[in-house]
Design a protein around this motif. Structure first.
Motif, short mmCIF file in Angstrom:
data_model
loop_
_atom_site.label_atom_id
_atom_site.label_comp_id
_atom_site.label_asym_id
_atom_site.label_seq_id
_atom_site.Cartn_x
_atom_site.Cartn_y
_atom_site.Cartn_z
N ASP A 196 -2.60 1.02 -4.92
CA ASP A 196 -3.79 0.18 -4.75
C ASP A 196 -4.99 1.06 -4.44
O ASP A 196 -5.20 1.47 -3.30
CB ASP A 196 -3.57 -0.85 -3.63
CG ASP A 196 -4.66 -1.91 -3.61
OD1 ASP A 196 -5.78 -1.63 -4.08
OD2 ASP A 196 -4.39 -3.01 -3.12
N ALA A 197 -5.78 1.34 -5.48
CA ALA A 197 -6.88 2.29 -5.35
C ALA A 197 -8.04 1.75 -4.52
O ALA A 197 -8.96 2.48 -4.19
CB ALA A 197 -7.40 2.68 -6.74
N ARG A 198 -7.97 0.47 -4.16
CA ARG A 198 -9.11 -0.14 -3.46
C ARG A 198 -9.10 0.17 -1.97
O ARG A 198 -9.90 -0.40 -1.22
CB ARG A 198 -9.10 -1.65 -3.69
CG ARG A 198 -9.32 -2.04 -5.15
CD ARG A 198 -8.89 -3.47 -5.40
NE ARG A 198 -7.45 -3.62 -5.26
CZ ARG A 198 -6.79 -4.78 -5.34
NH1 ARG A 198 -7.46 -5.88 -5.56
NH2 ARG A 198 -5.48 -4.82 -5.19
N THR A 199 -8.21 1.06 -1.55
CA THR A 199 -8.02 1.27 -0.12
C THR A 199 -7.80 2.74 0.19
O THR A 199 -7.74 3.58 -0.70
CB THR A 199 -6.77 0.50 0.37
OG1 THR A 199 -5.63 1.09 -0.26
CG2 THR A 199 -6.83 -0.97 0.01
N TYR A 240 0.87 -1.17 0.00
CA TYR A 240 0.00 0.00 0.00
C TYR A 240 0.90 1.22 0.00
O TYR A 240 1.36 1.67 1.05
CB TYR A 240 -0.93 -0.01 1.21
CG TYR A 240 -1.77 -1.27 1.26
CD1 TYR A 240 -2.83 -1.42 0.38
CD2 TYR A 240 -1.49 -2.30 2.14
CE1 TYR A 240 -3.60 -2.59 0.39
CE2 TYR A 240 -2.25 -3.46 2.16
CZ TYR A 240 -3.30 -3.60 1.29
OH TYR A 240 -4.06 -4.74 1.30
N ARG A 249 -6.83 -11.57 -0.37
CA ARG A 249 -7.76 -10.70 0.36
C ARG A 249 -9.18 -10.83 -0.13
O ARG A 249 -10.05 -10.03 0.27
CB ARG A 249 -7.28 -9.24 0.25
CG ARG A 249 -5.94 -9.01 0.92
CD ARG A 249 -5.31 -7.71 0.47
NE ARG A 249 -4.97 -7.78 -0.95
CZ ARG A 249 -4.47 -6.78 -1.67
NH1 ARG A 249 -4.28 -5.61 -1.09
NH2 ARG A 249 -4.17 -6.94 -2.94
N MET A 300 -18.70 3.11 -2.17
CA MET A 300 -17.89 2.29 -3.05
C MET A 300 -18.40 2.49 -4.48
O MET A 300 -19.62 2.50 -4.70
CB MET A 300 -17.99 0.82 -2.68
CG MET A 300 -17.65 0.49 -1.23
SD MET A 300 -15.97 0.93 -0.73
CE MET A 300 -15.05 -0.35 -1.58
N GLY A 346 -9.64 9.60 -5.23
CA GLY A 346 -10.26 8.99 -4.07
C GLY A 346 -11.14 9.94 -3.28
O GLY A 346 -11.93 9.51 -2.45
N PRO A 397 -6.61 6.30 -7.61
CA PRO A 397 -6.03 5.52 -8.71
C PRO A 397 -4.55 5.81 -8.92
O PRO A 397 -4.06 6.89 -8.58
CB PRO A 397 -6.86 5.96 -9.92
CG PRO A 397 -8.16 6.41 -9.34
CD PRO A 397 -7.80 7.05 -8.03
N LEU A 406 -14.98 -0.41 -10.33
CA LEU A 406 -13.65 -0.08 -10.84
C LEU A 406 -13.66 0.33 -12.30
O LEU A 406 -12.85 1.16 -12.72
CB LEU A 406 -12.72 -1.30 -10.70
CG LEU A 406 -12.34 -1.75 -9.30
CD1 LEU A 406 -11.43 -2.98 -9.38
CD2 LEU A 406 -11.64 -0.63 -8.54
N VAL A 409 -0.60 1.75 -16.40
CA VAL A 409 -1.41 1.81 -15.18
C VAL A 409 -1.73 0.37 -14.77
O VAL A 409 -2.57 -0.28 -15.38
CB VAL A 409 -2.71 2.60 -15.39
CG1 VAL A 409 -3.58 2.54 -14.16
CG2 VAL A 409 -2.39 4.05 -15.76
N LEU A 439 -14.82 -3.11 -6.51
CA LEU A 439 -15.25 -1.82 -5.95
C LEU A 439 -14.06 -1.10 -5.33
O LEU A 439 -13.10 -1.72 -4.90
CB LEU A 439 -16.31 -2.06 -4.87
CG LEU A 439 -17.61 -2.72 -5.34
CD1 LEU A 439 -18.43 -3.20 -4.14
CD2 LEU A 439 -18.43 -1.75 -6.18
N ARG A 440 -14.18 0.23 -5.26
CA ARG A 440 -13.19 1.01 -4.52
C ARG A 440 -13.88 2.22 -3.90
O ARG A 440 -14.91 2.68 -4.40
CB ARG A 440 -12.01 1.44 -5.40
CG ARG A 440 -12.36 2.47 -6.45
CD ARG A 440 -11.11 2.94 -7.21
NE ARG A 440 -11.45 3.95 -8.19
CZ ARG A 440 -11.54 5.25 -7.92
NH1 ARG A 440 -11.31 5.70 -6.71
NH2 ARG A 440 -11.87 6.10 -8.87
N PRO A 441 -13.32 2.76 -2.81
CA PRO A 441 -14.01 3.83 -2.11
C PRO A 441 -13.73 5.21 -2.70
O PRO A 441 -12.63 5.49 -3.16
CB PRO A 441 -13.42 3.74 -0.69
CG PRO A 441 -12.02 3.22 -0.90
CD PRO A 441 -12.11 2.30 -2.11
N VAL A 442 -14.75 6.05 -2.69
CA VAL A 442 -14.59 7.47 -3.03
C VAL A 442 -15.26 8.27 -1.92
O VAL A 442 -16.35 7.93 -1.45
CB VAL A 442 -15.24 7.81 -4.39
CG1 VAL A 442 -15.21 9.32 -4.64
CG2 VAL A 442 -14.52 7.09 -5.52
N SER A 443 -14.58 9.34 -1.50
CA SER A 443 -15.09 10.21 -0.45
C SER A 443 -15.49 11.55 -1.06
O SER A 443 -14.81 12.05 -1.96
CB SER A 443 -13.98 10.39 0.60
OG SER A 443 -14.42 11.22 1.64
#
Lengths: 510, 510
Positions: free
Chosen positions: A457-460, A245, B459, B128, A429, A451, B131, B240, B472-476
């Motif tokens: 690792d964009a998943r976190t 990460y 994981r 989430m 993010g 990204p 991707l 990427v 999925l990935r998080p966005v705030s």
């Protein structure tokens, strides 16, 4: 035996006692100790693990003003900033203590047996377990909140992973004090000794050996793109690859939409420079890029930004090396045929003062040269002038992944903003409206990630309670007798912890 | 223009119409179509997305017996198995439809603004997001449940990701029928056309081009270790990099503890061979390794296993290539100086019949030669005889990562089992007691995953509702005006969906 000295960031002069540079032998010993502590540490009652996290915070506070004074001298950061950062560090540990107690991180799921189904369905129970010992590479720019006892360490310990920290060589004395506090917390709360291990060294070999050690199960890193990618490559080339990460490079675009610019261009110009120059520009979320459509509003923005910047006196940067890299990046922008200088801060000939700078270019030039989108770590930013919305969209489509994207908008800008958001979601993010990217809340809904190349690792996220998930993985138990199940998965287990039973929630948080 | 024919698994003879082999141009077109559909597809109301998933299941059922007959001929698998697999495929789509409707996957979190705090805390909201377009490589051994409309496709579509499937060349006709069903579901429920795309081809170039396409955001793969690692390397070498979820190699150790062996060694021997030979041994969870401590119980096990195996008549394997690889693996075991044959099934000279086989070796030999721990895909297994508990533990410590580990135990084995479980948790994604590893429930608490090389990413899981998280990935969102927030994150949004507000649960499932 080589050694490492603290360097006074304001003068470049060494001070204090030397620290012994650790070698390959110490790396192996630290990783062995972490591995040896793992099963015991992860089996400890989570309530006690939470107490341990809080105790680390108390021990850091108990270091008193010595810690602040030491960190000030090693980092060049001012007292108020470091006192705030200490509060943030302690608050972060408390947040993860709460998260550990609430148990949502364990992701408990139970699918009861269906003995009468054809064929019968077995009893299935799932929980998240910690990955194993985690290597943490602290950041230079947050000597407390993102270093020895920072977010990566806190979230890994919260997940049940022992930690091996490679202390950042820019603040060895600060790191040593914090490591002492963590060891005191281990002793006070009865955690296994190998739960925390601290390595000191200035070369890359030490970090490479740490990532390659077979006992390390994951890596947390905050730093440069080059450094992060090197660790990723090492981790992928292992006989057993592990996740890294790495929070790396972001220029945190600020998009100033026409309505906002027209209404308050000058005000935004002043505020932008405030965000740009905060902490000598040494934030992952520093606004290194601004985007706007040409017009009177942009002219007002530039006039105000130029005025604010021209009176800005530089603070010492974190290290001579960071300052040199900053000067090189600024020189490249200044010498670029398609880039012009808008304004600069004042010059200070003292050690490692980075003169703040704002440049501008046009959209076509920015798109044509990818290097203009690379991060210059420090108080330098590039404004990209767009002729119209189409050009603005084109620039955005060409951006690399980012930690943040900021929209400055007024009510009239809503239709354009709505068009942009699906694109921005794919680039970053975190999307901010009418703020500035510097300032990262440590809370539940924060994402400090994004990204590639913002992260590997964009998943976190590396900030906020969701960061604990980075160090966990699921294990399923099929038809295990109750006395062999983890306590939290027994029928009467984990009072108050949330569980999904047959996919439906059964109490608790998450 | 090259083409691809269906091959009758029972005879090796081609049948039916040829399928055009797609090339680089078709890959690019498919990925462009997926990218073009992404924003529209992910914006569609999740309830409609759930209807779409269910409709795919209905369209598959509507293909009728033609689908079963075609899959039987291409795979050599029997009718009952394929009818069951169709039910599993449809059930899997329904499970994900339920998951999509319940909304836990969206991971909604709200931290309300604290305007009176110093400094004020902004409003932060997290969800989430999918991707992007996902490349799916179907498995040969589940022509329905892990191929064109299988678990990877279902979970990616559930997450809001368009899919580009590279159909498995071992069942092109089955794949074409299922692809038609998915397209019919797209038309019937009004999804964007590019939501699903289907590529046909027998070479590796097609798959490589798919993983390298810049529009692809993640990869799902089920197959061999070599194939999976090749895709991982391609994905990491992209400008990427993207995540690859490769489910690869596992030998699924069955550990027979002394009490269980003493009480029911013979019964276990018969049952073990049942699991070993199911579906010609062509399961990811096939028990390719058995471990036991020597004694009378083990003798009884071996006698019963040998008897059950010696009468076992082979079924056709999936393809001639898989059969050839199986024969090669078996020959290597048979010729190994430290390995002896326990028993073999009957021989059938018809096309691609793999003679089942059980071998044995001692613990020291197993530990000394890592190749003895490599998967032989098919109905072959290796028993490792251990002298005592210490040797058993030593063998376990040397194991690679696994999808499953099975414990056969009686009440008296509990203390030993309790000692093993922390080690087993680190080796596998699923621990079973007193069952057999074949048979994977598609449910909420299932983990079909595990440490390397069982998968490329421990994981996650590729079976069960948790599989949606892979895509999925998080966005705030910070201080966004309500009309720019995703509907589910507005104050009045997402009725019934679970949310964490300030870290505390506020209704709904997860």
């Amino acid at each position: 035996m080589t050694s490492l000295r603290s360097i006074d960031a304001a003068t470049g002069e060494p001070f204090g006692e030397p620290f012994e540079n650790h070698g390959i032998g110490e790396v192996a010993a630290a990783c062995l100790a972490a591995e040896g502590a793992f099963d015991a540490y992860r089996a400890i009652d989570p309530a006690r693990r939470a107490d341990f996290l809080e105790r680390i915070g108390e021990e850091i506070v108990a270091l008193g003003d010595d810690l602040i004074v030491t960190a000030m001298r090693e980092s060049g950061l001012p007292r108020m900033r470091l006192e705030g950062e200490r509060g943030r560090t302690v608050g972060q540990l408390r947040l993860f203590a709460d998260v550990v107690r609430q148990g949502g991180w364990a992701g408990l799921r139970i699918d009861p047996a269906l003995p009468d189904r054809t064929p019968p369905r077995p009893d299935l129970r799932l929980r998240m377990i910690p990955l194993g010992p985690v290597a943490v590479f602290g950041a230079s720019n947050f000597p407390l909140a993102f270093s020895t006892a920072g977010g990566d360490t806190a979230s890994a310990l919260a997940a049940g992973c022992p930690v091996v920290v490679k202390g950042h060589p820019a603040h060895p004395a600060t790191g040593a004090m914090v490591a002492r506090a963590i060891r005191a917390a281990i002793a006070a709360t009865g955690m296994p000794e190998g739960t925390f291990n601290h390595l000191v060294g200035s070369g890359n070999d030490l970090g490479a050996a740490l990532v390659q050690d077979p006992r390390i199960a994951a890596v947390g890193f905050t730093g440069s793109r080059g450094g992060g990618l090197a660790l990723v490559a090492l981790a992928q080339a292992r006989p057993v690859p592990i996740p890294v990460y790495a929070e790396m490079a972001s220029i945190n675009p600020v998009i100033m939409l026409p309505g906002a610019l027209a209404a308050r261009g000058a005000e935004m110009g002043t505020a932008f420079i405030g965000s740009l120059t905060l902490g000598a520009g040494q934030f992952c979320t520093n606004p290194g890029l601004a985007l706007a459509i040409e017009g009177a509003g942009l002219d007002a923005f530039l006039a105000a930004a130029g005025e604010a910047l021209s009176g800005h006196a530089p603070a010492p940067m974190l290290t001579g090396g960071i300052h040199a890299a900053y000067e090189k990046g600024v020189a490249a922008l200044a010498g670029h045929p398609k880039v012009e200088a808008v304004a600069q801060g004042t010059v200070d000939e003292a050690f490692a003062r980075g003169q703040a700078a704002l440049f501008s270019t046009d959209a076509a030039s920015f798109i044509a040269d990818a290097t203009l989108g690379h991060e210059v770590f420090g108080a330098a930013s590039l404004l990209v002038r767009c002729r119209d919305e189409a050009e603005l969209l084109d620039v955005l489509a060409h951006l690399e992944g980012q930690l943040t994207v900021t929209l400055q908008l007024d009510a009239g800008d809503t239709p354009l903003a709505a068009r942009l958001i699906p694109l921005l979601e794919r680039k970053t993010g975190r999307i901010l409206a009418n703020g500035w990217p510097t300032g990262v809340e440590v809370t539940h809904a924060m994402v400090h990630g994004g990204p590639y190349p913002a992260t590997s690792d964009a998943r976190t996220t590396s900030v906020g309670s969701l960061a604990i998930d980075r160090f966990l993985r699921p294990v399923s138990y099929q038809n295990l007798p109750a006395d062999l199940l983890p306590p939290a998965l027994r029928d009467d287990g984990a009072a108050g912890w949330p569980r999904l039973v047959d996919g439906k929630p059964a109490g608790g948080a998450r």
